[in-house]
Motif scaffolding. Structure first.
Motif, PDB file in Angstrom:
ATOM      1  N   ALA A 215       0.832  -1.206   0.000  1.00  0.00           N
ATOM      2  CA  ALA A 215       0.000   0.000   0.000  1.00  0.00           C
ATOM      3  C   ALA A 215       0.866   1.257   0.000  1.00  0.00           C
ATOM      4  O   ALA A 215       0.563   2.239  -0.707  1.00  0.00           O
ATOM      5  CB  ALA A 215      -0.931  -0.003   1.208  1.00  0.00           C
ATOM      6  N   ARG A 216       1.943   1.248   0.773  1.00  0.00           N
ATOM      7  CA  ARG A 216       2.839   2.408   0.819  1.00  0.00           C
ATOM      8  C   ARG A 216       3.531   2.623  -0.526  1.00  0.00           C
ATOM      9  O   ARG A 216       3.598   3.750  -1.032  1.00  0.00           O
ATOM     10  CB  ARG A 216       3.890   2.216   1.915  1.00  0.00           C
ATOM     11  N   GLU A 217       4.048   1.541  -1.095  1.00  0.00           N
ATOM     12  CA  GLU A 217       4.780   1.680  -2.356  1.00  0.00           C
ATOM     13  C   GLU A 217       3.871   2.126  -3.487  1.00  0.00           C
ATOM     14  O   GLU A 217       4.250   2.984  -4.299  1.00  0.00           O
ATOM     15  CB  GLU A 217       5.455   0.349  -2.711  1.00  0.00           C
ATOM     16  N   VAL A 218       2.674   1.564  -3.555  1.00  0.00           N
ATOM     17  CA  VAL A 218       1.726   1.973  -4.592  1.00  0.00           C
ATOM     18  C   VAL A 218       1.359   3.446  -4.408  1.00  0.00           C
ATOM     19  O   VAL A 218       1.279   4.212  -5.379  1.00  0.00           O
ATOM     20  CB  VAL A 218       0.468   1.086  -4.562  1.00  0.00           C
ATOM     21  N   SER A 219       1.177   3.872  -3.159  1.00  0.00           N
ATOM     22  CA  SER A 219       0.829   5.268  -2.878  1.00  0.00           C
ATOM     23  C   SER A 219       1.935   6.224  -3.290  1.00  0.00           C
ATOM     24  O   SER A 219       1.672   7.362  -3.696  1.00  0.00           O
ATOM     25  CB  SER A 219       0.535   5.445  -1.380  1.00  0.00           C
ATOM     26  N   GLU A 220       3.171   5.757  -3.179  1.00  0.00           N
ATOM     27  CA  GLU A 220       4.318   6.615  -3.488  1.00  0.00           C
ATOM     28  C   GLU A 220       4.695   6.597  -4.969  1.00  0.00           C
ATOM     29  O   GLU A 220       5.448   7.460  -5.425  1.00  0.00           O
ATOM     30  CB  GLU A 220       5.531   6.155  -2.661  1.00  0.00           C
ATOM     31  N   GLU A 221       4.150   5.621  -5.715  1.00  0.00           N
ATOM     32  CA  GLU A 221       4.592   5.453  -7.105  1.00  0.00           C
ATOM     33  C   GLU A 221       3.480   5.635  -8.134  1.00  0.00           C
ATOM     34  O   GLU A 221       3.762   6.020  -9.277  1.00  0.00           O
ATOM     35  CB  GLU A 221       5.206   4.055  -7.278  1.00  0.00           C
ATOM     36  N   ASN A 222       2.242   5.351  -7.772  1.00  0.00           N
ATOM     37  CA  ASN A 222       1.156   5.398  -8.757  1.00  0.00           C
ATOM     38  C   ASN A 222       0.873   6.837  -9.189  1.00  0.00           C
ATOM     39  O   ASN A 222       0.721   7.731  -8.358  1.00  0.00           O
ATOM     40  CB  ASN A 222      -0.100   4.759  -8.169  1.00  0.00           C
ATOM     41  N   HIS A 223       0.792   7.027 -10.480  1.00  0.00           N
ATOM     42  CA  HIS A 223       0.587   8.371 -11.041  1.00  0.00           C
ATOM     43  C   HIS A 223      -0.682   9.032 -10.503  1.00  0.00           C
ATOM     44  O   HIS A 223      -0.669  10.208 -10.108  1.00  0.00           O
ATOM     45  CB  HIS A 223       0.507   8.271 -12.572  1.00  0.00           C
ATOM     46  N   TYR A 224      -1.770   8.304 -10.462  1.00  0.00           N
ATOM     47  CA  TYR A 224      -3.043   8.875 -10.016  1.00  0.00           C
ATOM     48  C   TYR A 224      -3.025   9.199  -8.518  1.00  0.00           C
ATOM     49  O   TYR A 224      -3.527  10.253  -8.097  1.00  0.00           O
ATOM     50  CB  TYR A 224      -4.187   7.916 -10.327  1.00  0.00           C
ATOM     51  N   LEU A 225      -2.457   8.302  -7.729  1.00  0.00           N
ATOM     52  CA  LEU A 225      -2.424   8.555  -6.289  1.00  0.00           C
ATOM     53  C   LEU A 225      -1.523   9.734  -5.964  1.00  0.00           C
ATOM     54  O   LEU A 225      -1.803  10.502  -5.030  1.00  0.00           O
ATOM     55  CB  LEU A 225      -1.945   7.294  -5.559  1.00  0.00           C
ATOM     56  N   LEU A 226      -0.450   9.900  -6.721  1.00  0.00           N
ATOM     57  CA  LEU A 226       0.399  11.081  -6.538  1.00  0.00           C
ATOM     58  C   LEU A 226      -0.349  12.346  -6.936  1.00  0.00           C
ATOM     59  O   LEU A 226      -0.201  13.401  -6.305  1.00  0.00           O
ATOM     60  CB  LEU A 226       1.674  10.939  -7.377  1.00  0.00           C
ATOM     61  N   LYS A 227      -1.165  12.226  -7.962  1.00  0.00           N
ATOM     62  CA  LYS A 227      -1.943  13.381  -8.440  1.00  0.00           C
ATOM     63  C   LYS A 227      -3.004  13.801  -7.426  1.00  0.00           C
ATOM     64  O   LYS A 227      -3.142  14.990  -7.100  1.00  0.00           O
ATOM     65  CB  LYS A 227      -2.608  13.023  -9.769  1.00  0.00           C
ATOM     66  N   TYR A 228      -3.729  12.828  -6.887  1.00  0.00           N
ATOM     67  CA  TYR A 228      -4.838  13.145  -5.986  1.00  0.00           C
ATOM     68  C   TYR A 228      -4.392  13.290  -4.532  1.00  0.00           C
ATOM     69  O   TYR A 228      -5.077  13.928  -3.739  1.00  0.00           O
ATOM     70  CB  TYR A 228      -5.919  12.064  -6.080  1.00  0.00           C
ATOM     71  N   GLY A 229      -3.288  12.699  -4.171  1.00  0.00           N
ATOM     72  CA  GLY A 229      -2.768  12.838  -2.813  1.00  0.00           C
ATOM     73  C   GLY A 229      -3.311  11.786  -1.860  1.00  0.00           C
ATOM     74  O   GLY A 229      -4.522  11.578  -1.770  1.00  0.00           O
ATOM     75  N   VAL A 230      -2.407  11.107  -1.150  1.00  0.00           N
ATOM     76  CA  VAL A 230      -2.785  10.082  -0.175  1.00  0.00           C
ATOM     77  C   VAL A 230      -2.563  10.630   1.229  1.00  0.00           C
ATOM     78  O   VAL A 230      -1.504  11.180   1.529  1.00  0.00           O
ATOM     79  CB  VAL A 230      -1.961   8.793  -0.380  1.00  0.00           C
ATOM     80  N   GLU A 231      -3.556  10.469   2.096  1.00  0.00           N
ATOM     81  CA  GLU A 231      -3.460  10.876   3.500  1.00  0.00           C
ATOM     82  C   GLU A 231      -2.902   9.713   4.312  1.00  0.00           C
ATOM     83  O   GLU A 231      -3.552   8.689   4.464  1.00  0.00           O
ATOM     84  CB  GLU A 231      -4.835  11.299   4.032  1.00  0.00           C
ATOM     85  N   TYR A 232      -1.658   9.889   4.827  1.00  0.00           N
ATOM     86  CA  TYR A 232      -0.957   8.810   5.503  1.00  0.00           C
ATOM     87  C   TYR A 232      -1.239   8.743   6.999  1.00  0.00           C
ATOM     88  O   TYR A 232      -0.986   7.706   7.626  1.00  0.00           O
ATOM     89  CB  TYR A 232       0.555   8.963   5.312  1.00  0.00           C
ATOM     90  N   HIS A 233      -1.722   9.808   7.590  1.00  0.00           N
ATOM     91  CA  HIS A 233      -1.785   9.871   9.048  1.00  0.00           C
ATOM     92  C   HIS A 233      -3.209   9.794   9.617  1.00  0.00           C
ATOM     93  O   HIS A 233      -3.428   9.144  10.633  1.00  0.00           O
ATOM     94  CB  HIS A 233      -1.124  11.159   9.543  1.00  0.00           C
ATOM     95  N   LYS A 234      -4.142  10.443   8.990  1.00  0.00           N
ATOM     96  CA  LYS A 234      -5.490  10.546   9.555  1.00  0.00           C
ATOM     97  C   LYS A 234      -6.403   9.451   9.009  1.00  0.00           C
ATOM     98  O   LYS A 234      -6.119   8.818   7.999  1.00  0.00           O
ATOM     99  CB  LYS A 234      -6.072  11.926   9.272  1.00  0.00           C
ATOM    100  N   MET A 235      -7.534   9.260   9.742  1.00  0.00           N
ATOM    101  CA  MET A 235      -8.513   8.255   9.351  1.00  0.00           C
ATOM    102  C   MET A 235      -9.700   8.863   8.614  1.00  0.00           C
ATOM    103  O   MET A 235     -10.629   8.174   8.240  1.00  0.00           O
ATOM    104  CB  MET A 235      -8.999   7.489  10.578  1.00  0.00           C
TER     105      MET A 235
END
Length: 397
Positions: A215-235
């Motif tokens: 999940a971490r690696e996909v969040s850091e590498e996927n073009h769309y997730l980088l574009k939209y932004g992943v929230e790593y800390h909050k629920m």
């Protein structure tokens, strides 16, 4: 001079002929453990370490001051320990066990050791009973493997594992002069004051769970997730948060694509199949985001702002691919066909309702939303397949 007086005054216990300190903890009636003494809220507290092989000699679990043990949890801990012995690259850690003294426990300031009356005293576990039983179960498992070993190599391997395990240590915090009522309060305080890490923190920090790593690696590498932004800390994601997607949503998506595999084997994901799994997750995610509205980052516009949406989408993709054997083109056409806007009228057909503030909401603490998204996609898929059938019929005419 009494035993207690002796342990509270400077002097040599060995010359008195009462106790001879060593590391094997087998000294007649008394045994000693190197420890540091302190005070906490008026109580004597000792900090020490015990070797795994000595835990059963001193520690006891008294049900009246403990919760019911979980056989499943004990098995998990046994597996956790064995996986390290089999592969030393696996990171493993055990926090300390908290115990209370039932009986005579004295302290020698000169040698900085705690003396325990092994005949009349017991150390009651207040926190760590599953670690305790898990360690004992692992030792027992290795002894069985040694007795059943079919070759000299196996026998020697299991003996090495057992010797290594026996010599490991675990920190022990010992409270002295504690009544049973005090023990109950200590158990309550230990468990009520401790705060469990959030699910997002667990996924963000875990080094042993391969799905967390994925999940971490996909969040850091996927073009769309980088574009939209992943929230790593909050629920949850507030309207002013620049991120659009929760790390927990990415994690659930990764696992959801392997629903049946994980039902059969929770350790399905391994280093051997990790890269292929990652490729499939990334490819599926790319196709999904391509089918969804491209301005997902706009706040309060789409239901995808809620974590349940991606769970519902993943459930649909999994079932369509594995149970219904639907072509990918039809699956993603269905995703594109759904009205993802927070349209109360549209989503009311799938259990949605208007909240007092006028926004869209679902019942079931998120599960209602998962079902709603999944059902909307099923309906959209039926429309896609029907449209294709009608187009085929028109061609025949």
């Amino acid at each position: 001079m009494t035993q207690k007086e002796l342990y509270q005054k400077p002097g040599s216990l060995e010359t008195e002929g009462i106790i001879k300190a060593n590391t094997e903890l087998t000294i007649n009636q008394y045994a000693t453990i190197a420890a540091i003494k302190g005070q906490q809220f008026g109580r004597e507290v000792f900090s020490a370490v015990l070797q795994f092989k000595d835990l059963a000699k001193f520690l006891r679990v008294f049900p009246e001051v403990q919760r019911t043990t979980s056989a499943r949890k004990i098995t998990q801990i046994k597996t956790y320990i064995l996986s390290y012995l089999e592969d030393k690259t696996n990171l493993r850690f055990f926090p300390g066990i908290t115990v209370t003294a039932r009986g005579n426990v004295f302290y020698d300031y000169n040698t900085k050791t705690v003396a325990i009356d092994t005949v009349s005293s017991k150390l009651s576990i207040n926190d760590g009973q599953h670690r305790y039983y898990g360690i004992l179960a692992t030792i027992d498992e290795l002894k069985k493997k040694i007795s059943k070993a079919r070759s000299k190599e196996q026998h020697e391997l299991y003996e090495r594992h057992l010797n290594e395990l026996n010599e490991m240590v675990i920190p022990v915090v010992l409270f002295n002069s504690i009544s049973e009522d005090d023990e109950k309060q200590l158990f309550f305080d230990l468990n009520s004051l401790a705060t469990r890490p959030s699910r997002s923190s667990t996924i963000r920090l875990s080094q042993n769970d391969l799905f967390s790593k994925l999940a971490r690696e996909v969040s850091e590498e996927n073009h769309y997730l980088l574009k939209y932004g992943v929230e790593y800390h909050k629920m949850s994601i507030h309207s002013v948060n620049p991120n659009t997607i929760l790390l927990t949503s990415v994690y659930n998506f990764c696992r959801g694509l392997y629903h049946n595999e994980l039902k059969v084997n929770n350790e399905f994901l391994t280093e051997k199949n990790y890269n292929n799994t990652k490729k499939r997750v990334t490819s599926t995610m790319d196709k999904m985001f391509k089918a969804l509205p491209q301005d997902l980052h706009e706040k309060n516009k789409y239901v995808t702002a809620k974590g349940f949406a991606f769970r519902g989408i993943c459930r649909f993709i999994y079932e369509a691919q594995n149970d219904l054997t639907i072509k990918d083109e039809h699956i993603y056409q269905a995703i594109k066909k759904v009205n993802w806007h927070q349209d109360v009228l549209y989503w009311s057909s799938f259990g949605g309702m208007e909240s007092p503030s006028g926004s869209l909401q679902f019942g079931g603490h998120g599960e209602g939303g998962v079902i709603a998204v999944y059902t909307a996609l099923k309906v959209a898929l039926e429309d896609v397949l029907q449209d294709e059938q009608e187009a085929a019929n028109d061609k025949i005419k």
